[in-house]
Design an enzyme around this catalytic site. Structure first.
Site, PDB file in Angstrom:
ATOM      1  N   LYS A   1       0.844  -1.205   0.000  1.00  0.00           N
ATOM      2  CA  LYS A   1       0.000   0.000   0.000  1.00  0.00           C
ATOM      3  C   LYS A   1       0.878   1.254   0.000  1.00  0.00           C
ATOM      4  CE  LYS A   1      -3.872  -2.512   1.906  1.00  0.00           C
ATOM      5  NZ  LYS A   1      -4.645  -3.001   3.038  1.00  0.00           N
TER       6      LYS A   1
ATOM      7  N   GLN B   1      -5.015  -1.641   9.172  1.00  0.00           N
ATOM      8  CA  GLN B   1      -4.918  -2.988   8.597  1.00  0.00           C
ATOM      9  C   GLN B   1      -5.545  -4.023   9.534  1.00  0.00           C
ATOM     10  OE1 GLN B   1      -3.799  -3.547   5.471  1.00  0.00           O
ATOM     11  NE2 GLN B   1      -4.163  -5.724   5.636  1.00  0.00           N
TER      12      GLN B   1
ATOM     13  N   ASP C   1     -11.433   2.401   3.348  1.00  0.00           N
ATOM     14  CA  ASP C   1     -11.775   0.979   3.239  1.00  0.00           C
ATOM     15  C   ASP C   1     -13.283   0.789   3.030  1.00  0.00           C
ATOM     16  OD1 ASP C   1      -9.680  -0.931   3.474  1.00  0.00           O
ATOM     17  OD2 ASP C   1      -9.364  -0.364   5.571  1.00  0.00           O
TER      18      ASP C   1
HETATM   19  N1  GUN Z   1      -7.093  -7.026   5.713  1.00  0.00           N
HETATM   20  C1  GUN Z   1      -7.350  -7.785   4.618  1.00  0.00           C
HETATM   21  N2  GUN Z   1      -7.903  -7.025   3.645  1.00  0.00           N
HETATM   22  C2  GUN Z   1      -7.995  -5.774   4.135  1.00  0.00           C
HETATM   23  C3  GUN Z   1      -8.488  -4.553   3.590  1.00  0.00           C
HETATM   24  O1  GUN Z   1      -8.969  -4.456   2.451  1.00  0.00           O
HETATM   25  N3  GUN Z   1      -8.400  -3.462   4.409  1.00  0.00           N
HETATM   26  C4  GUN Z   1      -7.910  -3.533   5.673  1.00  0.00           C
HETATM   27  N4  GUN Z   1      -7.894  -2.424   6.407  1.00  0.00           N
HETATM   28  N5  GUN Z   1      -7.455  -4.662   6.205  1.00  0.00           N
HETATM   29  C5  GUN Z   1      -7.500  -5.771   5.437  1.00  0.00           C
END
Ligand code: GUN
Length: 284
Positions: free
Chosen positions: A52, A96, A119
């Site tokens: 990211k 996350q 998200d």
């Molecule tokens: N963990 C697995 N996929 C995601 C996601 O799309 N966003 C976040 N914040 N955590 C995750």
């Protein structure tokens, strides 16, 4: 034989568009920033967070990483979220998941300002998605929809089956397909005759979290097979939920793992962060 839907190529198109728009905003003095919060030492989370950050760099966003120790308390994490909510440099906040067990994930998600919730996990944004009036779409389902769109696949009137009912993927995936006029079925661990239900799908989306879960008997000849899974085999190799080699001949389209949905999720996160910056600055 299936045509491969190339997530690397499609995500590169999305990121190029985001980058071009970010440059226009920069020319107006608007910088775009994403805060990425990781708690603990989950190795998969570490890889996602690094990817990211790299994507932010590639599209010209600032990224702010907050790597907190496993012992971080819920109160400390909430305090950080409040700080980021108030920080003008931060357009998007991504915490996350999964979080360590002693932290209530919903409490953290609920604390993120909906306008910075890139998200789209906050109940307010989930509600907007439900009624089809949204600013942010959850990144993985949005990435799948973008893959279908750029491949020229119209799901209108098609029989679409989603395996998995998580808040992050399965449920919003079903909703986005519904918004595009698909007939949608959600399968899960209690579904009877799951293989038979799947075998009727024109579009099958697998978000189960089990390697090789989808086998050729579960797919219709010529079906579009989208693999959201991200699993590791015993030998450490990354694989999806679909037995790719076995399904390749029978499927009409298929997404590989890696190089399928994964890169799309990150590209859509960049798109959401750009959207957050545009909304804040009243730019359409
Ligand atoms: N963990 C697995 N996929 C995601 C996601 O799309 N966003 C976040 N914040 N955590 C995750």
């Amino acid at each position: 034989m299936a045509k491969i839907i190339d997530g690397k190529e499609i995500s590169a198109n999305v990121k190029a568009q985001v980058k071009a728009e970010a440059e226009q905003l920069k020319a107006q003095g608007i910088e775009i920033g994403l805060a990425v919060v990781i708690v603990g030492n989950n190795p998969a989370s570490r890889v996602y967070v690094n990817n990211k950050k790299k994507a932010c760099e590639a599209v010209g966003f600032d990224s702010y990483e907050y790597a907190l120790p496993e012992e971080t308390t819920q109160a400390e994490l909430l305090e950080l979220v409040e700080k980021l909510n108030a920080d003008d440099k931060v357009n998007g906040i991504l915490v996350q998941l999964p979080l360590p067990k002693h932290i209530d994930e919903n409490a953290i998600i609920n604390a993120i300002l909906p306008s910075k919730d890139v998200d789209a996990f906050h109940p307010e944004n989930v509600g907007h998605i439900m009624i089809g009036d949204f600013s942010f779409l959850p990144c993985t389902p949005a990435g799948v929809m973008e893959m279908l769109k750029q491949t020229g696949i119209d799901v209108g009137g098609k029989n679409c089956v989603v395996i998995g009912r998580s808040n992050i993927v399965g449920k919003p995936m079903a909703m986005l397909l519904l918004h595009k006029n698909a007939t949608v079925t959600i399968c899960h661990s209690h579904t009877k005759n799951l293989a038979e239900v799947c075998s009727k799908a024109d579009v099958l989306v697998a978000a189960v979290g089990k390697a090789d879960f989808v086998t050729p008997d579960m797919i219709k000849e010529g079906a579009v097979v989208i693999d959201v899974g991200m699993n590791r085999r015993e030998n450490g190799k990354l694989c999806g939920d679909v037995d790719y080699d076995a399904c390749f001949e029978k499927a009409g389209y298929i997404t590989p793992v890696p190089g399928g949905v994964g890169p799309m999720t990150i590209a859509m996160l960049m798109k959401n962060t750009l959207t957050a910056a545009k909304l804040k600055n009243n730019i359409k």
